[in-house]
Motif scaffolding. Sequence first.
Motif, PDB file in Angstrom:
ATOM      1  N   ALA A 216      20.748  21.186   7.517  1.00 15.51           N
ATOM      2  CA  ALA A 216      22.286  21.302   7.699  1.00 15.51           C
ATOM      3  C   ALA A 216      22.701  21.602   9.024  1.00 15.51           C
ATOM      4  CB  ALA A 216      22.502  22.564   6.662  1.00 15.51           C
ATOM      5  N   ALA A 217      23.412  20.917   9.581  1.00 14.54           N
ATOM      6  CA  ALA A 217      23.864  20.991  11.070  1.00 14.54           C
ATOM      7  C   ALA A 217      25.234  22.078  11.057  1.00 14.54           C
ATOM      8  CB  ALA A 217      24.261  20.031  11.409  1.00 14.54           C
ATOM      9  N   SER A 218      25.282  22.951  11.954  1.00 14.47           N
ATOM     10  CA  SER A 218      26.482  24.004  11.826  1.00 14.47           C
ATOM     11  C   SER A 218      26.682  24.280  13.649  1.00 14.47           C
ATOM     12  CB  SER A 218      26.093  25.306  11.130  1.00 14.47           C
ATOM     13  OG  SER A 218      24.990  25.906  11.933  1.00 14.47           O
ATOM     14  N   GLY A 219      27.923  24.825  13.716  1.00 15.95           N
ATOM     15  CA  GLY A 219      28.205  25.206  15.107  1.00 15.95           C
ATOM     16  C   GLY A 219      29.373  24.345  15.481  1.00 15.95           C
ATOM     17  N   THR A 220      29.501  24.068  16.828  1.00 14.66           N
ATOM     18  CA  THR A 220      30.619  23.231  17.125  1.00 14.66           C
ATOM     19  C   THR A 220      30.326  21.812  17.136  1.00 14.66           C
ATOM     20  OG1 THR A 220      31.287  24.947  18.841  1.00 14.66           O
ATOM     21  CG2 THR A 220      32.202  22.896  19.100  1.00 14.66           C
ATOM     22  N   ILE A 221      31.081  21.358  15.949  1.00 16.83           N
ATOM     23  CA  ILE A 221      30.789  19.872  15.532  1.00 16.83           C
ATOM     24  C   ILE A 221      32.180  19.096  15.307  1.00 16.83           C
ATOM     25  CG2 ILE A 221      29.777  18.380  13.837  1.00 16.83           C
ATOM     26  CD1 ILE A 221      27.792  20.434  13.013  1.00 16.83           C
ATOM     27  N   PHE A 222      32.236  18.195  16.015  1.00 16.13           N
ATOM     28  CA  PHE A 222      33.434  17.334  16.155  1.00 16.13           C
ATOM     29  C   PHE A 222      32.958  15.850  15.181  1.00 16.13           C
ATOM     30  CE2 PHE A 222      37.453  15.196  17.034  1.00 16.13           C
ATOM     31  CZ  PHE A 222      37.105  13.805  17.352  1.00 16.13           C
ATOM     32  N   SER A 223      31.855  15.468  15.524  1.00 17.69           N
ATOM     33  CA  SER A 223      31.412  14.316  14.645  1.00 17.69           C
ATOM     34  C   SER A 223      29.998  14.251  14.736  1.00 17.69           C
ATOM     35  CB  SER A 223      32.093  12.797  15.212  1.00 17.69           C
ATOM     36  OG  SER A 223      31.749  12.541  16.435  1.00 17.69           O
ATOM     37  N   ILE A 224      29.309  13.640  13.578  1.00 15.94           N
ATOM     38  CA  ILE A 224      27.771  13.476  13.566  1.00 15.94           C
ATOM     39  C   ILE A 224      27.567  11.996  13.465  1.00 15.94           C
ATOM     40  CG2 ILE A 224      25.762  13.973  12.650  1.00 15.94           C
ATOM     41  CD1 ILE A 224      26.704  16.715  11.733  1.00 15.94           C
ATOM     42  N   ASN A 225      26.952  11.385  14.406  1.00 15.17           N
ATOM     43  CA  ASN A 225      26.518   9.983  14.254  1.00 15.17           C
ATOM     44  C   ASN A 225      25.205   9.968  13.406  1.00 15.17           C
ATOM     45  OD1 ASN A 225      28.529   9.678  16.121  1.00 15.17           O
ATOM     46  ND2 ASN A 225      27.389   9.291  17.764  1.00 15.17           N
ATOM     47  N   ALA A 226      24.162   9.165  13.990  1.00 14.96           N
ATOM     48  CA  ALA A 226      23.102   9.043  13.057  1.00 14.96           C
ATOM     49  C   ALA A 226      22.139  10.380  12.867  1.00 14.96           C
ATOM     50  CB  ALA A 226      22.044   8.032  13.793  1.00 14.96           C
ATOM     51  N   MET A 227      21.747  10.668  11.630  1.00 11.78           N
ATOM     52  CA  MET A 227      20.770  11.741  11.506  1.00 11.78           C
ATOM     53  C   MET A 227      19.274  11.045  10.995  1.00 11.78           C
ATOM     54  SD  MET A 227      23.570  13.967   9.311  1.00 11.78           S
ATOM     55  CE  MET A 227      22.810  15.815   9.743  1.00 11.78           C
ATOM     56  N   GLY A 228      18.292  11.907  11.150  1.00 15.55           N
ATOM     57  CA  GLY A 228      17.153  11.360  10.944  1.00 15.55           C
ATOM     58  C   GLY A 228      16.002  12.480  10.683  1.00 15.55           C
TER      59      GLY A 228
ATOM     60  N   SER B 117      36.098  15.784  20.968  1.00 14.01           N
ATOM     61  CA  SER B 117      36.590  14.337  21.125  1.00 14.01           C
ATOM     62  C   SER B 117      36.172  13.747  22.412  1.00 14.01           C
ATOM     63  CB  SER B 117      37.948  13.980  20.576  1.00 14.01           C
ATOM     64  OG  SER B 117      38.974  14.724  21.449  1.00 14.01           O
ATOM     65  N   LEU B 118      36.174  12.561  22.641  1.00 11.60           N
ATOM     66  CA  LEU B 118      36.039  11.978  23.910  1.00 11.60           C
ATOM     67  C   LEU B 118      34.617  12.375  24.781  1.00 11.60           C
ATOM     68  CD1 LEU B 118      39.725  11.902  25.300  1.00 11.60           C
ATOM     69  CD2 LEU B 118      38.456   9.900  23.634  1.00 11.60           C
ATOM     70  N   VAL B 119      33.743  12.670  23.788  1.00 11.32           N
ATOM     71  CA  VAL B 119      32.365  13.112  24.468  1.00 11.32           C
ATOM     72  C   VAL B 119      31.327  12.608  23.659  1.00 11.32           C
ATOM     73  CG1 VAL B 119      30.882  15.264  24.586  1.00 11.32           C
ATOM     74  CG2 VAL B 119      33.162  15.650  25.156  1.00 11.32           C
ATOM     75  N   TYR B 120      30.467  12.011  24.382  1.00  7.70           N
ATOM     76  CA  TYR B 120      29.396  11.381  23.947  1.00  7.70           C
ATOM     77  C   TYR B 120      28.484  12.274  23.126  1.00  7.70           C
ATOM     78  CZ  TYR B 120      30.013   7.170  27.001  1.00  7.70           C
ATOM     79  OH  TYR B 120      30.568   6.188  27.564  1.00  7.70           O
ATOM     80  N   ALA B 121      28.037  11.801  21.875  1.00  8.72           N
ATOM     81  CA  ALA B 121      27.043  12.536  21.057  1.00  8.72           C
ATOM     82  C   ALA B 121      25.765  12.852  21.777  1.00  8.72           C
ATOM     83  CB  ALA B 121      26.869  11.790  19.653  1.00  8.72           C
ATOM     84  N   ARG B 122      25.220  13.791  21.720  1.00  9.65           N
ATOM     85  CA  ARG B 122      23.867  14.029  22.176  1.00  9.65           C
ATOM     86  C   ARG B 122      23.011  14.507  20.965  1.00  9.65           C
ATOM     87  NH1 ARG B 122      22.399  19.685  24.516  1.00  9.65           N
ATOM     88  NH2 ARG B 122      20.485  19.203  23.154  1.00  9.65           N
TER      89      ARG B 122
END
Length: 121
Positions: free
Chosen positions: A23-35, A103-108
């Motif tokens: 489970a992901a939590s915290g400051t999340i705008f969007s999540i791309n791939a998960m693995g 928003s407008l920030v690359y996912a890391r």
Amino acid sequence: QVQLVESGGGLVQAGGSLRLSCAASGTIFSINAMGWYRQSPGKQRELVASITSGGGTTYADSVKGRFTISRDNAKNTVYLQMNSLQPEDTAVYYCNAGVATRSLVYARPYWGQGTQVTVSS
């Protein structure tokens, strides 16, 4: 900050099953791939399975037909159903997710702390 918390690891006999959750939590705008990745002593960390935000999946050849990855986007959670486990599946399993914190920030990429899976013969 983003945290990934894994659960579901443990000890199982060969042929058995386990289900991992992350489970992901915290400051999340969007999540791309998960693995899910895994690492056993003396070996490099390897990709086990991944899933895109749209549900597209990829599997390592060694787990095809035995493992199934899925995700619940509403819960920011990824799962790994592992069936027909073998001793060679023994490893620490790590969750990974590409997260954009606004928003407008690359996912890391973010990593969980790992959960031990041990398969006895």
